[in-house]
Design a protein around this motif. Structure first.
Motif, PDB file in Angstrom:
ATOM      1  N   ASP A  11       0.841  -1.211   0.000  1.00  0.00           N
ATOM      2  CA  ASP A  11       0.000   0.000   0.000  1.00  0.00           C
ATOM      3  C   ASP A  11       0.868   1.250   0.000  1.00  0.00           C
ATOM      4  N   LEU A  12       1.874   1.274   0.882  1.00  0.00           N
ATOM      5  CA  LEU A  12       2.768   2.429   0.983  1.00  0.00           C
ATOM      6  C   LEU A  12       3.505   2.663  -0.332  1.00  0.00           C
ATOM      7  N   LYS A  13       4.000   1.577  -0.934  1.00  0.00           N
ATOM      8  CA  LYS A  13       4.732   1.690  -2.187  1.00  0.00           C
ATOM      9  C   LYS A  13       3.849   2.284  -3.286  1.00  0.00           C
ATOM     10  N   ALA A  14       2.593   1.809  -3.355  1.00  0.00           N
ATOM     11  CA  ALA A  14       1.666   2.299  -4.381  1.00  0.00           C
ATOM     12  C   ALA A  14       1.368   3.782  -4.186  1.00  0.00           C
ATOM     13  N   MET A  15       1.187   4.208  -2.934  1.00  0.00           N
ATOM     14  CA  MET A  15       0.886   5.615  -2.663  1.00  0.00           C
ATOM     15  C   MET A  15       2.080   6.513  -2.951  1.00  0.00           C
ATOM     16  N   LEU A  16       3.292   6.047  -2.599  1.00  0.00           N
ATOM     17  CA  LEU A  16       4.498   6.827  -2.876  1.00  0.00           C
ATOM     18  C   LEU A  16       4.702   6.997  -4.373  1.00  0.00           C
ATOM     19  N   GLU A  17       4.459   5.916  -5.128  1.00  0.00           N
ATOM     20  CA  GLU A  17       4.583   6.006  -6.583  1.00  0.00           C
ATOM     21  C   GLU A  17       3.577   7.002  -7.157  1.00  0.00           C
ATOM     22  N   LYS A  18       2.406   7.048  -6.552  1.00  0.00           N
ATOM     23  CA  LYS A  18       1.345   7.935  -7.040  1.00  0.00           C
ATOM     24  C   LYS A  18       1.740   9.401  -6.901  1.00  0.00           C
ATOM     25  N   VAL A  19       2.442   9.739  -5.794  1.00  0.00           N
ATOM     26  CA  VAL A  19       2.835  11.132  -5.579  1.00  0.00           C
ATOM     27  C   VAL A  19       4.228  11.429  -6.137  1.00  0.00           C
ATOM     28  N   GLY A  20       4.902  10.406  -6.703  1.00  0.00           N
ATOM     29  CA  GLY A  20       6.157  10.644  -7.404  1.00  0.00           C
ATOM     30  C   GLY A  20       7.409  10.640  -6.542  1.00  0.00           C
ATOM     31  N   VAL A  21       7.409   9.930  -5.404  1.00  0.00           N
ATOM     32  CA  VAL A  21       8.619   9.797  -4.585  1.00  0.00           C
ATOM     33  C   VAL A  21       8.863   8.314  -4.328  1.00  0.00           C
ATOM     34  N   ASP A  22      10.120   7.994  -3.926  1.00  0.00           N
ATOM     35  CA  ASP A  22      10.449   6.585  -3.778  1.00  0.00           C
ATOM     36  C   ASP A  22      10.566   6.112  -2.337  1.00  0.00           C
ATOM     37  N   SER A  23      10.404   7.031  -1.351  1.00  0.00           N
ATOM     38  CA  SER A  23      10.504   6.618   0.049  1.00  0.00           C
ATOM     39  C   SER A  23       9.791   7.625   0.952  1.00  0.00           C
ATOM     40  N   LEU A  24       9.534   7.213   2.187  1.00  0.00           N
ATOM     41  CA  LEU A  24       8.917   8.123   3.153  1.00  0.00           C
ATOM     42  C   LEU A  24       9.872   9.256   3.520  1.00  0.00           C
ATOM     43  N   ASP A  25      11.181   8.964   3.587  1.00  0.00           N
ATOM     44  CA  ASP A  25      12.156  10.018   3.873  1.00  0.00           C
ATOM     45  C   ASP A  25      12.113  11.094   2.805  1.00  0.00           C
ATOM     46  N   ALA A  26      11.960  10.674   1.550  1.00  0.00           N
ATOM     47  CA  ALA A  26      11.874  11.651   0.463  1.00  0.00           C
ATOM     48  C   ALA A  26      10.581  12.471   0.565  1.00  0.00           C
TER      49      ALA A  26
END
Length: 437
Positions: A11-26
């Motif tokens: 879920d986290l990976k899909a949401m990060l991809e949606k907003v255009g970043v590759d990690s929570l730190d980013a």
């Protein structure tokens, strides 16, 4: 299906991809390091359901349960056990403003029944739903009177009204450019002659009184409505809802607007809320009335249906011009009052009020025998009365607390004492015994 479960890594990976970043730190990279928290949260360790219940039972035991003889707007009335069980049903507990009539028939139906009951209880033509409490309902009535008058900006209030209600009305009046004027207290009641004198000065939109008043006195308002109407002003009454089962109704007094708190209709005191305010009025004032109004109609199959009526009053249609300015789910507490009135019935409401009256007068008769208490005002009272005490009031009040009694509302050198149908003869006799020490 599991919408309340924590997000998975996918879920986290899909949401990060949606907003255009590759990690929570980013994702959080723009937050300065100086204000970012890097420690461990002080979250207690997990508990089983049994341990959680034990924890809250232990915390709850720290509360000291007192036998309540206090009132002044909040009363310890009996709550039938079925009401909380019904209110906890999800279709009631999670419902919100029922704008979509086709999926809100249940909610609209019980609001309609609530309105019907309050209109009958007050003797008025129309009732709304969803006032927060009695004090804000009074403030809304004040503004409603000014809106109805169009020009007058002055509202008269009885000096015998609850100071808590007056405080809320004063705050509203300040921001609305309304002038509030309190009439003097004469022997614990409102002076009709002073009212007439103030009305004669002009610029009066309305007059509000309280029944029973802040001292528990049942006032005689003969001639008040006529005096107001002669000067084109509205006559408004603020009444304890449950007491109207036996007292003369606002409609019988000739009131244009009736407001008050519905807490006395079985709603527990629960540390001050949530409660529900009621507002009723004559039919000609319906378009000036705030809050929701539910009407009954027929659908395209000629079956009974319920809808929000006069919808031009609602925010979703008129926005800043709307008069329906209170639309949170106070209807849940309106449902509480509706179930209570249904269970009690007309006779039950009367009997509860009569028991409250009888208990208060029995208590006063017994206190009078001690020779240490005196009525501040020699006027007829309902289930609440104001007494002075020949002695140290602080010491007396603490004696009550030590004995597990909330001995009324403290005044300068006296108490305003209330009795409801829940107070037994044994409790009243114990109150007198402690007071006589």
């Amino acid at each position: 299906m599991f919408k309340y479960f924590p997000h998975t890594q996918d879920d986290l990976k899909a949401m990060l991809e949606k907003v255009g970043v590759d990690s929570l730190d980013a994702l959080y990279s723009q937050i300065p390091e100086s204000i970012r928290f890097r420690g461990d949260y002080k979250i207690p360790s997990e508990m089983s359901e049994m341990e959680v219940r034990q924890l809250f039972e232990k915390l709850g035991s720290l509360n000291k349960q007192l036998t309540c003889f206090a009132g002044m707007g909040v009363y310890d009335h009996y709550t039938p056990s079925v009401i909380p069980q019904l209110l906890q049903r999800s279709e009631f507990l999670t419902s919100y403003t029922p704008y979509q009539a086709e999926i809100s028939q249940g909610t609209l139906h019980y609001i309609f029944e609530y309105q019907s009951m309050m209109a009958e209880l007050t003797g008025m033509d129309i009732s709304n739903a969803s006032m927060y409490d009695g004090t804000t309902a009074a403030a809304e009535a004040m503004m409603m009177a000014v809106a109805a008058s169009k020009k007058a900006r002055r509202v008269l209030i009885a000096g015998t009204m609850s100071p808590l209600t007056v405080k809320v009305m004063t705050r509203y009046a300040h921001h609305q450019g309304i002038e509030l004027f309190a009439l003097h207290i004469k022997d614990g009641v409102t002076d009709l002659e002073e009212l007439k004198a103030e009305l004669a000065k002009g610029d009066v939109a309305g007059m509000m009184v309280q029944q029973p008043n802040a001292f528990g006195i049942v006032e005689d308002y003969t001639g008040f409505a006529e005096a107001c109407h002669e000067q084109k002003a509205l006559f408004m009454m603020n009444c304890v809802a449950a007491d109207l089962a036996v007292l003369k109704t606002p409609g019988e007094w000739g009131a244009d607007i009736a407001v008050g708190d519905g807490q006395s209709l079985g709603i527990p005191m629960q540390f001050g809320g949530p409660y529900v305010g009621y507002m009723c009025c004559t039919e000609k004032l319906i378009r000036k009335m705030p809050g929701r109004i539910v009407g009954m109609t027929k659908d395209n199959r000629d079956q009974r249906a319920f809808v929000l009526t006069l919808q031009a009053r609602e925010q979703h249609i008129r926005r800043q011009k709307a008069t329906s300015n209170i639309c949170s789910n106070q209807s849940l507490m309106a449902l509480f009052a509706t179930i209570y009135c249904s269970l009690m019935g007309k006779q039950g409401l009367k009997e509860a009020a009569q028991l409250s009256y009888a208990g208060a007068h029995y208590l006063w008769d017994e206190l009078k025998k001690t020779g240490r208490f005196h009525l501040v005002f020699d006027q007829p009272f309902f289930n609440e009365f104001y007494v002075n005490y020949d002695g140290d009031i602080e010491t007396l009040y603490q004696r009550f607390i030590d004995a597990g009694i909330l001995g009324g509302v403290r005044m300068e050198n006296g108490l305003i004492i209330a009795v409801t149908e829940k107070r037994t003869k044994e409790e009243i006799d114990n109150f007198v015994k402690i007071a006589a020490l």
